[in-house]
Write a protein that holds these residues in place. Structure first.
Motif, short mmCIF file in Angstrom:
data_model
loop_
_atom_site.label_atom_id
_atom_site.label_comp_id
_atom_site.label_asym_id
_atom_site.label_seq_id
_atom_site.Cartn_x
_atom_site.Cartn_y
_atom_site.Cartn_z
N VAL A 198 52.48 32.51 55.30
CA VAL A 198 51.23 31.83 54.70
C VAL A 198 51.24 32.31 53.28
O VAL A 198 50.52 31.61 52.31
N LEU A 199 51.37 33.75 53.01
CA LEU A 199 51.23 34.26 51.74
C LEU A 199 52.03 33.50 50.63
O LEU A 199 51.72 33.16 49.63
N VAL A 200 53.24 33.29 50.81
CA VAL A 200 54.27 32.43 50.03
C VAL A 200 53.85 31.21 49.99
O VAL A 200 53.77 30.62 48.74
N ALA A 201 53.42 30.45 50.72
CA ALA A 201 52.84 29.04 50.92
C ALA A 201 51.42 28.92 49.78
O ALA A 201 51.41 28.27 49.14
N VAL A 202 50.73 30.18 50.19
CA VAL A 202 49.46 30.00 49.19
C VAL A 202 49.76 30.49 47.78
O VAL A 202 49.26 29.60 46.75
N LEU A 203 50.64 31.37 47.46
CA LEU A 203 51.19 31.41 46.02
C LEU A 203 51.78 30.31 45.57
O LEU A 203 51.49 30.05 44.44
N GLY A 204 52.63 29.72 46.16
CA GLY A 204 53.05 28.41 45.78
C GLY A 204 52.13 27.23 45.37
O GLY A 204 52.38 26.52 44.42
N LEU A 205 51.21 27.16 46.49
CA LEU A 205 50.15 26.01 46.21
C LEU A 205 49.42 26.45 45.01
O LEU A 205 48.99 25.78 44.04
N GLY A 206 49.06 27.60 44.91
CA GLY A 206 48.33 28.28 43.50
C GLY A 206 48.97 28.05 42.43
O GLY A 206 48.32 27.22 41.42
N THR A 207 50.11 28.05 42.18
CA THR A 207 51.09 27.78 41.18
C THR A 207 51.12 26.36 40.95
O THR A 207 50.93 25.75 39.53
N CYS A 208 51.17 25.38 41.85
CA CYS A 208 51.32 24.06 41.61
C CYS A 208 49.65 23.38 40.94
O CYS A 208 49.63 22.59 40.24
N LEU A 209 48.70 24.24 41.65
CA LEU A 209 47.37 23.82 41.25
C LEU A 209 47.20 24.13 39.80
O LEU A 209 46.41 23.20 39.24
#
Length: 152
Positions: free
Chosen positions: A21-32
């Motif tokens: 979940v932490l990796v997914a949130v960081l990836g999503l934040g970078t995309c945003l």
């Protein structure tokens, strides 16, 4: 006899879901952040283009209303100049009823395929008192704005 074992810390449970979940949130934040940056750049291009699009259309119609068809022809895009010769454009503009005045009603700028494109709604006043509204395309070509399409 047996030896007593020394104290050992109990093993920690692994938490693979939390790490995922932490990796997914960081990836999503970078995309945003990337999408927000692209949107800001796109908005900047569009907002800065409103003035030059209006100036281009204003100059074009000022030249047409003044009868200076040579200068108006220079403001046309490459596509429009490929359809009309300079002499043909001049005679077409001077065909009655001639444009005697104009009023720019609306200017909008958008992007298509990453390229800014303007649309100007103009009210043309003709000799004899008639008037009509036309939509004029303005495109960016070689770093400057040019009138494109059929302005009349």
């Amino acid at each position: 006899m047996g030896r007593q074992q020394g104290w050992q810390r109990p093993a920690r449970r692994r938490r693979p879901v939390r790490a995922g979940v932490l990796v997914a949130v960081l990836g999503l934040g970078t995309c945003l952040v990337g999408v927000a940056g692209l949107a800001a750049w796109n908005a900047q291009v569009v907002l800065q283009a409103d003035g030059p699009v209006r100036e281009t259309a204003d100059g074009f119609f000022r030249d047409v209303a003044a009868g200076d068809t040579d200068r108006a022809y220079e403001r046309l895009c490459r596509d429009a100049r490929s359809r009309w010769s300079e002499a043909g454009f001049g005679s077409w503009v001077r065909t009655p009823p001639v444009v005697s005045g104009y009023e720019i009603v609306d200017v909008s700028v958008s992007t298509r395929a990453g390229r800014p494109r303007g649309t100007v709604v103009v009210r043309l006043n003709r000799d004899g008192g008639g008037s009509e509204e036309r939509e004029l395309s303005v495109v960016s070509e070689n770093g400057s704005w040019r009138v494109c399409g059929d302005p009349f």
